[in-house]
Design an enzyme around this catalytic site. Structure first.
Site, PDB file in Angstrom:
ATOM      1  N   ASP A 242       0.853  -1.188   0.000  1.00 43.79           N
ATOM      2  CA  ASP A 242       0.000   0.000   0.000  1.00 43.79           C
ATOM      3  C   ASP A 242       0.892   1.243   0.000  1.00 43.79           C
ATOM      4  O   ASP A 242       1.889   1.300   0.736  1.00 43.79           O
ATOM      5  CB  ASP A 242      -0.902   0.005   1.239  1.00 43.79           C
ATOM      6  CG  ASP A 242      -1.900   1.154   1.214  1.00 43.79           C
ATOM      7  OD1 ASP A 242      -2.901   1.031   0.507  1.00 43.79           O
ATOM      8  OD2 ASP A 242      -1.644   2.167   1.901  1.00 43.79           O
ATOM      9  N   ASN A 250      -2.332  12.727  -3.409  1.00 43.74           N
ATOM     10  CA  ASN A 250      -3.271  13.112  -4.471  1.00 43.74           C
ATOM     11  C   ASN A 250      -3.842  14.504  -4.224  1.00 43.74           C
ATOM     12  O   ASN A 250      -3.970  15.317  -5.146  1.00 43.74           O
ATOM     13  CB  ASN A 250      -4.407  12.090  -4.548  1.00 43.74           C
ATOM     14  CG  ASN A 250      -4.337  11.231  -5.787  1.00 43.74           C
ATOM     15  OD1 ASN A 250      -3.601  11.513  -6.715  1.00 43.74           O
ATOM     16  ND2 ASN A 250      -5.111  10.162  -5.804  1.00 43.74           N
ATOM     17  N   ASP A 259      -1.500   9.493 -10.661  1.00 46.14           N
ATOM     18  CA  ASP A 259      -1.417   8.429 -11.673  1.00 46.14           C
ATOM     19  C   ASP A 259       0.035   8.154 -12.049  1.00 46.14           C
ATOM     20  O   ASP A 259       0.445   6.987 -12.183  1.00 46.14           O
ATOM     21  CB  ASP A 259      -2.214   8.830 -12.919  1.00 46.14           C
ATOM     22  CG  ASP A 259      -3.716   8.814 -12.683  1.00 46.14           C
ATOM     23  OD1 ASP A 259      -4.146   8.270 -11.650  1.00 46.14           O
ATOM     24  OD2 ASP A 259      -4.448   9.355 -13.539  1.00 46.14           O
ATOM     25  N   GLU A 286      -4.542   2.424  -4.465  1.00 50.04           N
ATOM     26  CA  GLU A 286      -3.087   2.491  -4.292  1.00 50.04           C
ATOM     27  C   GLU A 286      -2.526   1.196  -3.719  1.00 50.04           C
ATOM     28  O   GLU A 286      -1.394   1.155  -3.237  1.00 50.04           O
ATOM     29  CB  GLU A 286      -2.711   3.662  -3.380  1.00 50.04           C
ATOM     30  CG  GLU A 286      -3.156   3.537  -1.940  1.00 50.04           C
ATOM     31  CD  GLU A 286      -4.560   4.067  -1.685  1.00 50.04           C
ATOM     32  OE1 GLU A 286      -4.861   4.372  -0.517  1.00 50.04           O
ATOM     33  OE2 GLU A 286      -5.352   4.177  -2.648  1.00 50.04           O
TER      34      GLU A 286
END
Length: 373
Positions: A242, A250, A259, A286
């Protein structure tokens, strides 16, 4: 030579749907072979007695021009005209030539070649039309056989058998050639369909963003390949990864940067895990999941540490991370031993629980299921 002729019969096929493409190609092939099959007879008429065979020679020239017109119609996308012209031209030519030189020469045997392919040059299979057309071919053959036994300009006795042999060879060659070429078209279409299915299957099992296998691939592996790996009496390890504080990343850098970050991490995972038997997947968001068959816990722990350091070495800035100034990952690891009877879902859940512990213990670390601390 073959390539040049193939270019001719592929005139007008570019960009057409598969069925129409096959009709165009076959129509062009009939036209080309019809013109070439006429040549031996023309040579005979020309060198034996052109004055005697001038009428049939001249008509054959018109029929050959008709075959070339078929190619022109297909090139200009007038496919129905082309199909109808090649059928009418071929059937009329056989009738006319048989009238002039007689049934003994066997020219009407070419009706068999037409009959063998007449159903293939129609895009849609209309039984009534095909039955009517086949009945017409049978009628024309019988007319040639019984009405034109006596020829208007008969072939000399010495050459009748030779010409009959040419007709037999020509009719059988055309039938065999059409079957072979149409089979090639079918094989080509089948190959394209198989490739399309493979591409669709790949798309359905591949994560669009990262290019890794997706959750569906992981499920398929666990459902179908897990038992085989277990039967090999070798341990199998699962790693759950993770990205630490990814939501904050983000929010601060934007979704495009998010991305790009996931793509870079996916490549890092691929670089570390290279065996063809291993499976690297994007589990969702993620999270990434890795399945390492034939990998004991100690080796899996070493791989997990290489994954962690490799991602950290990417040096992707993360100003709002709770762990480091760069992007890091946390990893949970679980290993199924050959003697274990645990279901695969439980092993996956164990890796997930180990991941949760890695987050609680400060992130940017790998934790093994069952490990205390």
């Amino acid at each position: 030579m073959y390539a040049s002729i193939e270019k001719l019969w592929l005139q007008g096929t570019a960009g057409r749907p598969p069925r129409l493409r096959r009709q165009i190609a076959l129509t062009n092939q009939i036209a080309l072979f019809g013109a070439m099959a006429t040549l031996p007879y023309q040579v005979f008429y020309l060198f034996y007695d052109i004055a005697l065979y001038w009428p049939v020679f001249s008509l054959n020239m018109l029929f050959m021009a008709g075959y070339l017109t078929v190619l022109g119609f297909n090139r200009s996308h007038r496919y129905t005209y082309s199909r109808n012209l090649v059928l009418i031209n071929a059937c009329t030519q056989i009738l006319v030539v048989t009238y002039f030189i007689g049934a003994a020469a066997g020219v009407h045997l070419f009706y068999y070649a037409i009959g063998s392919v007449q159903a293939l040059i129609f895009i849609r299979h209309r039984t009534a039309v095909l039955v009517w057309l086949l009945g017409g071919l049978v009628t024309l053959f019988l007319m040639c056989q019984f009405l034109f036994a006596e020829a208007a300009t008969p072939v000399p006795e010495a050459y009748v058998n030779w010409m009959f042999a040419v007709s037999v060879v020509g009719a059988m060659t055309l039938s065999g050639s059409f079957s072979h070429l149409f089979r090639k078209e079918i094989d080509h279409a089948e190959d394209q369909l198989i490739q399309s299915n493979r591409n669709l299957e790949k798309l359905s099992t591949t994560d669009k963003l990262t290019g890794l296998a997706n959750r569906r691939s992981l499920d398929q592996f666990l459902n179908h390949d897990w038992s085989r790996a277990h039967q090999d009496q070798m341990p199998t390890s699962i790693l759950m990864c993770d990205v630490d504080s990814f939501k904050a990343f983000n929010d601060h850098y934007g979704h495009q940067a998010g991305d790009d970050c996931l793509q870079a991490i996916a490549q890092a995972l691929r670089d570390v895990v290279r065996r063809p038997t291993d499976l690297v997947t994007r589990y969702g968001g993620e999270e990434f999941a890795l399945v390492l068959p034939m990998t004991p816990e100690a080796d899996a722990r070493a791989i997990a540490e290489r994954l962690r350091t490799r991602v950290e070495a990417l040096q992707i800035p993360h100003a709002h991370s709770e762990v480091a100034p760069v992007v890091t990952i946390s990893i949970g690891l679980s290993t199924l031993m050959p003697a274990d009877e645990q279901p695969v879902a439980e092993v996956l859940a164990q890796a997930d629980r180990a991941l949760y512990r890695a987050k609680r213990q400060g992130r940017n670390r790998a934790v093994v299921h069952g490990e205390t601390g």
